[in-house]
Design a protein around this motif. Structure first.
Motif: not given
Ligand code: HPA
Length: 284
Positions: A70-72, A77-83, A101-106, A197-208
């Motif tokens: 559901a949209p937050t 919530g986003g949409m899909v264009r079929l074209t 956003e708290g969603h699982g990988a699925d 590199a894919a990280l979980h987020g949502p914070n940005y990374e530290t310089p380290a």
């Protein structure tokens, strides 16, 4: 079956099949390709394909398709264009679902999984990324050659997927297609390549953390893409991914990271990125 059940025994493939059937019927037949437009890539949408009936397109809210969250509150919530692009039926996902956003990988991979089950044999993923490699400055588009999945999860965790997709020990040796990278370079010669590199987020990374990622071989850092790639490869689709550098990664620039600047940098490049994606779709 409008919403994916939160309980752990819900079968994500059942939802993806339901969404796939709906995508196919809305598109008027099996899809050929899917494109996911990441943060700041929204302006690329109209450049790739029309949403109006004149251009043969249709816009559908995620909320009206099975299995999408559901949209937050306060957000859309986003949409899909079929074209269509040339003769090809294409699903353009404007907006995506993130782990942070708290969603699982699925849920994160639901759109891509549905599109591939609806026939899309090519998946083009886009994202906004921080640059770790000084060769890629703000505004650079970089073709993802490989990824480091540092999210700590996989869309293939869970019960054995249904036949014919039950083998989940997916080979990722060539997760990102060399053929699609070549097509992108035909459209825009001089595009560079890099490891995302894919990280979980949502914070940005530290310089380290950025220093660590550099040592690990990453050129780009972001919070998406890797899980969708894994899900698409599991179903046999060819995957291409493009990062738009929206900022230098933490500690590498002069200013603190700011999400609005990330979005603005994406917006500035939207039209160019749209032409690049359209060019790849035309050459499939
Ligand atoms: N880090 C993580 N994700 C991002 C960044 C970043 O610097 N920029 C855009 N998405």
């Amino acid at each position: 079956m409008r919403r994916m059940d939160q309980s752990s025994d819900a079968d994500p493939f059942t939802y993806a099949r339901a969404a796939a059937a709906e995508l196919q019927s809305l598109a008027g037949g099996p899809l050929d390709a899917a494109v996911v437009l990441g943060s700041g890539w929204g302006d690329a949408l109209d450049v790739i394909g029309s949403g109006g009936p004149d251009g043969g397109g249709k816009d559908v809210l995620f909320a009206d398709l099975p299995g999408f969250p559901a949209p937050t509150v306060g957000g859309h919530g986003g949409m899909v264009r079929l074209t269509t692009v040339g003769q090809r039926r294409v699903a353009l996902f404007a907006g995506r679902v993130h782990l942070y956003e708290g969603h699982g990988a699925d849920r994160v991979v639901h759109g891509v999984r549905s599109a591939v089950l609806a026939g899309a044999s090519t998946v083009l993923l886009t994202n906004a990324a921080g640059s770790i490699n000084p060769a890629n400055g703000v505004g650079a588009a970089v073709l993802v050659r490989d990824h480091l999945n540092l999210t700590g999860t996989s869309p293939l965790i869970g019960p054995t997927p249904p036949e014919p997709h039950s083998v989940r020990f997916v080979d990722l040796t060539e997760a990102y297609s060399a053929r699609l990278r070549s097509l992108a370079k035909e459209v825009e010669p001089g595009l560079g390549e890099g490891v995302y590199a894919a990280l979980h987020g949502p914070n940005y990374e530290t310089p380290a953390e950025i220093a660590m990622l550099r040592t690990l071989g990453a050129d780009l850092v972001g919070m998406s893409t890797a899980l969708e790639t894994i899900a698409a490869r599991h179903l046999g689709a060819e995957v291409g991914a493009i990062s738009l550098v929206t900022n230098l990664a933490a500690g590498l620039g002069d200013t603190p990271l700011d999400h609005t600047e990330v979005l603005a940098a994406g917006g500035d490049a939207g039209e160019r990125m749209g032409r690049l994606l359209r060019g790849v779709l035309e050459r499939l």
